[in-house]
Design a protein around this motif. Structure first.
Motif, PDB file in Angstrom:
ATOM      1  N   ALA A 118      48.815  83.541  81.851  1.00 19.39           N
ATOM      2  CA  ALA A 118      49.938  83.526  80.909  1.00 19.39           C
ATOM      3  C   ALA A 118      51.124  82.734  81.443  1.00 19.39           C
ATOM      4  CB  ALA A 118      50.362  84.957  80.592  1.00 19.39           C
ATOM      5  N   ALA A 119      51.243  82.636  82.741  1.00 21.24           N
ATOM      6  CA  ALA A 119      52.342  81.902  83.366  1.00 21.24           C
ATOM      7  C   ALA A 119      51.780  81.068  84.510  1.00 21.24           C
ATOM      8  CB  ALA A 119      53.391  82.878  83.895  1.00 21.24           C
ATOM      9  N   CYS A 120      52.606  80.204  85.059  1.00 24.57           N
ATOM     10  CA  CYS A 120      52.160  79.382  86.190  1.00 24.57           C
ATOM     11  C   CYS A 120      51.589  80.274  87.281  1.00 24.57           C
ATOM     12  CB  CYS A 120      53.337  78.594  86.759  1.00 24.57           C
ATOM     13  SG  CYS A 120      53.937  77.333  85.643  1.00 24.57           S
ATOM     14  N   ASP A 121      50.444  79.876  87.786  1.00 23.37           N
ATOM     15  CA  ASP A 121      49.795  80.648  88.840  1.00 23.37           C
ATOM     16  C   ASP A 121      49.093  79.681  89.790  1.00 23.37           C
ATOM     17  OD1 ASP A 121      48.532  82.485  90.458  1.00 23.37           O
ATOM     18  OD2 ASP A 121      47.740  83.683  88.798  1.00 23.37           O
ATOM     19  N   ASN A 122      49.885  79.030  90.634  1.00 26.37           N
ATOM     20  CA  ASN A 122      49.331  78.059  91.573  1.00 26.37           C
ATOM     21  C   ASN A 122      48.389  78.714  92.576  1.00 26.37           C
ATOM     22  OD1 ASN A 122      50.913  76.274  90.183  1.00 26.37           O
ATOM     23  ND2 ASN A 122      52.190  75.689  91.908  1.00 26.37           N
ATOM     24  N   ALA A 123      48.648  79.972  92.949  1.00 29.34           N
ATOM     25  CA  ALA A 123      47.758  80.662  93.885  1.00 29.34           C
ATOM     26  C   ALA A 123      46.366  80.837  93.265  1.00 29.34           C
ATOM     27  CB  ALA A 123      48.343  82.012  94.284  1.00 29.34           C
ATOM     28  N   HIS A 124      46.317  81.140  91.982  1.00 24.43           N
ATOM     29  CA  HIS A 124      45.042  81.267  91.272  1.00 24.43           C
ATOM     30  C   HIS A 124      44.303  79.927  91.280  1.00 24.43           C
ATOM     31  CE1 HIS A 124      42.600  81.304  87.504  1.00 24.43           C
ATOM     32  NE2 HIS A 124      42.243  82.469  87.991  1.00 24.43           N
ATOM     33  N   HIS A 174      46.901  77.165  84.816  1.00 24.87           N
ATOM     34  CA  HIS A 174      48.295  77.061  84.400  1.00 24.87           C
ATOM     35  C   HIS A 174      49.102  76.823  85.681  1.00 24.87           C
ATOM     36  CE1 HIS A 174      51.444  78.770  81.405  1.00 24.87           C
ATOM     37  NE2 HIS A 174      51.974  77.838  82.161  1.00 24.87           N
ATOM     38  N   LEU A 175      49.563  75.588  85.873  1.00 20.76           N
ATOM     39  CA  LEU A 175      50.181  75.151  87.123  1.00 20.76           C
ATOM     40  C   LEU A 175      51.635  74.757  86.935  1.00 20.76           C
ATOM     41  CD1 LEU A 175      47.441  72.508  87.927  1.00 20.76           C
ATOM     42  CD2 LEU A 175      47.485  74.833  88.774  1.00 20.76           C
ATOM     43  N   CYS A 176      52.374  74.785  88.016  1.00 23.35           N
ATOM     44  CA  CYS A 176      53.744  74.271  88.046  1.00 23.35           C
ATOM     45  C   CYS A 176      53.935  73.509  89.346  1.00 23.35           C
ATOM     46  CB  CYS A 176      54.769  75.399  88.007  1.00 23.35           C
ATOM     47  SG  CYS A 176      54.819  76.272  86.445  1.00 23.35           S
ATOM     48  N   GLY A 177      54.795  72.509  89.303  1.00 25.79           N
ATOM     49  CA  GLY A 177      55.096  71.797  90.534  1.00 25.79           C
ATOM     50  C   GLY A 177      55.898  70.544  90.280  1.00 25.79           C
ATOM     51  N   GLN A 178      56.072  69.805  91.350  1.00 28.45           N
ATOM     52  CA  GLN A 178      56.838  68.561  91.304  1.00 28.45           C
ATOM     53  C   GLN A 178      55.882  67.373  91.254  1.00 28.45           C
ATOM     54  OE1 GLN A 178      59.277  67.682  94.761  1.00 28.45           O
ATOM     55  NE2 GLN A 178      60.818  66.769  93.433  1.00 28.45           N
ATOM     56  N   VAL A 222      57.230  69.936  86.497  1.00 28.18           N
ATOM     57  CA  VAL A 222      56.318  70.070  85.369  1.00 28.18           C
ATOM     58  C   VAL A 222      55.608  71.416  85.386  1.00 28.18           C
ATOM     59  CG1 VAL A 222      55.914  67.585  85.132  1.00 28.18           C
ATOM     60  CG2 VAL A 222      54.396  68.932  86.580  1.00 28.18           C
ATOM     61  N   GLU A 223      55.214  71.809  84.200  1.00 32.51           N
ATOM     62  CA  GLU A 223      54.336  72.959  83.985  1.00 32.51           C
ATOM     63  C   GLU A 223      53.155  72.408  83.198  1.00 32.51           C
ATOM     64  OE1 GLU A 223      54.308  77.076  81.360  1.00 32.51           O
ATOM     65  OE2 GLU A 223      56.202  76.098  81.790  1.00 32.51           O
ATOM     66  N   VAL A 224      51.946  72.711  83.622  1.00 33.80           N
ATOM     67  CA  VAL A 224      50.749  72.147  83.003  1.00 33.80           C
ATOM     68  C   VAL A 224      49.769  73.261  82.688  1.00 33.80           C
ATOM     69  CG1 VAL A 224      48.786  70.591  83.335  1.00 33.80           C
ATOM     70  CG2 VAL A 224      51.013  69.995  84.314  1.00 33.80           C
ATOM     71  N   GLN A 225      49.267  73.253  81.459  1.00 35.27           N
ATOM     72  CA  GLN A 225      48.178  74.142  81.088  1.00 35.27           C
ATOM     73  C   GLN A 225      47.020  73.268  80.654  1.00 35.27           C
ATOM     74  OE1 GLN A 225      48.823  77.910  79.015  1.00 35.27           O
ATOM     75  NE2 GLN A 225      47.457  77.139  77.419  1.00 35.27           N
ATOM     76  N   GLY A 226      45.849  73.489  81.259  1.00 37.78           N
ATOM     77  CA  GLY A 226      44.704  72.663  80.924  1.00 37.78           C
ATOM     78  C   GLY A 226      43.422  73.146  81.574  1.00 37.78           C
ATOM     79  N   ARG A 227      42.464  72.236  81.603  1.00 36.36           N
ATOM     80  CA  ARG A 227      41.113  72.529  82.098  1.00 36.36           C
ATOM     81  C   ARG A 227      40.917  71.867  83.462  1.00 36.36           C
ATOM     82  NH1 ARG A 227      36.178  69.898  78.870  1.00 36.36           N
ATOM     83  NH2 ARG A 227      37.194  68.049  79.685  1.00 36.36           N
ATOM     84  N   ARG A 272      34.685  73.871  70.508  1.00 37.80           N
ATOM     85  CA  ARG A 272      33.721  74.973  70.686  1.00 37.80           C
ATOM     86  C   ARG A 272      33.589  75.353  72.146  1.00 37.80           C
ATOM     87  NH1 ARG A 272      28.589  72.516  68.245  1.00 37.80           N
ATOM     88  NH2 ARG A 272      28.514  72.339  70.468  1.00 37.80           N
ATOM     89  N   LYS A 273      33.684  74.367  73.034  1.00 34.76           N
ATOM     90  CA  LYS A 273      33.480  74.619  74.458  1.00 34.76           C
ATOM     91  C   LYS A 273      34.777  74.837  75.224  1.00 34.76           C
ATOM     92  CE  LYS A 273      29.144  72.172  74.719  1.00 34.76           C
ATOM     93  NZ  LYS A 273      28.382  71.154  75.397  1.00 34.76           N
ATOM     94  N   TRP A 274      35.927  74.622  74.575  1.00 32.68           N
ATOM     95  CA  TRP A 274      37.215  74.819  75.253  1.00 32.68           C
ATOM     96  C   TRP A 274      38.194  75.440  74.270  1.00 32.68           C
ATOM     97  CZ3 TRP A 274      38.077  75.323  80.049  1.00 32.68           C
ATOM     98  CH2 TRP A 274      39.383  75.418  80.505  1.00 32.68           C
ATOM     99  N   ARG A 275      38.519  76.705  74.493  1.00 30.15           N
ATOM    100  CA  ARG A 275      39.283  77.458  73.499  1.00 30.15           C
ATOM    101  C   ARG A 275      40.788  77.477  73.715  1.00 30.15           C
ATOM    102  NH1 ARG A 275      38.698  83.756  74.944  1.00 30.15           N
ATOM    103  NH2 ARG A 275      38.473  83.539  77.188  1.00 30.15           N
ATOM    104  N   TRP A 276      41.283  76.896  74.799  1.00 34.91           N
ATOM    105  CA  TRP A 276      42.704  76.972  75.106  1.00 34.91           C
ATOM    106  C   TRP A 276      43.413  75.649  74.829  1.00 34.91           C
ATOM    107  CZ3 TRP A 276      39.040  78.771  78.672  1.00 34.91           C
ATOM    108  CH2 TRP A 276      38.976  80.165  78.804  1.00 34.91           C
ATOM    109  N   PRO A 277      44.432  75.651  73.990  1.00 29.72           N
ATOM    110  CA  PRO A 277      45.221  74.428  73.818  1.00 29.72           C
ATOM    111  C   PRO A 277      46.030  74.174  75.090  1.00 29.72           C
ATOM    112  CG  PRO A 277      46.178  76.224  72.551  1.00 29.72           C
ATOM    113  CD  PRO A 277      44.888  76.742  73.138  1.00 29.72           C
ATOM    114  N   GLY A 278      46.146  72.912  75.445  1.00 31.41           N
ATOM    115  CA  GLY A 278      46.891  72.572  76.645  1.00 31.41           C
ATOM    116  C   GLY A 278      48.250  71.991  76.314  1.00 31.41           C
ATOM    117  N   TYR A 279      49.031  71.773  77.356  1.00 31.86           N
ATOM    118  CA  TYR A 279      50.343  71.145  77.211  1.00 31.86           C
ATOM    119  C   TYR A 279      50.879  70.760  78.577  1.00 31.86           C
ATOM    120  CZ  TYR A 279      52.077  75.846  78.369  1.00 31.86           C
ATOM    121  OH  TYR A 279      52.311  77.042  78.975  1.00 31.86           O
ATOM    122  N   VAL A 280      51.929  69.933  78.530  1.00 31.75           N
ATOM    123  CA  VAL A 280      52.672  69.575  79.735  1.00 31.75           C
ATOM    124  C   VAL A 280      54.146  69.744  79.397  1.00 31.75           C
ATOM    125  CG1 VAL A 280      53.229  67.755  81.395  1.00 31.75           C
ATOM    126  CG2 VAL A 280      50.921  67.872  80.434  1.00 31.75           C
TER     127      VAL A 280
END
Length: 164
Positions: free
Chosen positions: A40-46, A67-71, A123-128, A148-156
């Protein structure tokens, strides 16, 4: 009678490891659908844990929601045309001395002309997350679409401005 049972027992024993691994690596079903949820939120450790797991196991054809965050450390100043359209590329620091390539499908994203990200941006990035090899890995599907194979919309999100 004993000789007739031997092939059946041998077959059952050979199939047992496959049944035990039916969930595949990291809990992913073998059908290509992942049982992971998008953080749900940035999780670089994950992300770092997933990356380390794939580096130890090698390519698995498993794509993971991240779901990542960084410079931003570097960008490719020119968009590149691939078989799936125009793409922009940049690298993000995710901690522990690790950076990851971010792939943006410019044909799918509602964003200004490339480059719309600069070195030093937050930046904050959500993706595959895909892992083909140590040198071929990154985060793509950073646009609003699903399949069908990827259910999550991404963004930057760049310095507070969201592109999807």
């Amino acid at each position: 009678m004993t000789f007739r049972l031997l092939p059946a027992v041998a077959a059952a024993l050979l199939c047992a490891p496959f049944a035990a691994s039916a969930q595949g690596l990291f809990g992913q079903a073998l059908t290509g659908q992942t049982t992971h949820d998008m953080p749900a939120a940035c999780d670089n450790a994950h992300f770092l844990a997933d990356q380390q797991g794939l580096e130890q196991s090698g390519p698995t054809r498993i794509d993971l929601p991240e779901h990542l965050c960084g410079q931003v450390l570097a960008i490719s100043p020119k968009a590149k045309r691939t078989r799936s359209g125009w793409h922009g590329y940049f690298y993000v620091s995710v901690g522990q001395g690790v950076s990851i390539r971010i792939v943006s499908d410019l044909d799918e994203m509602n964003a200004p002309q490339w480059p719309w990200v600069n070195k030093g941006d937050q930046v904050e990035v959500q993706g595959r997350y895909y892992y083909d090899s140590l040198r071929r890995q990154g985060v793509d599907w950073t646009h609003h679409g699903t399949s069908r194979k990827w259910r999550w919309p991404g963004y930057v999100v760049v310095n507070g401005t969201r592109y999807q």
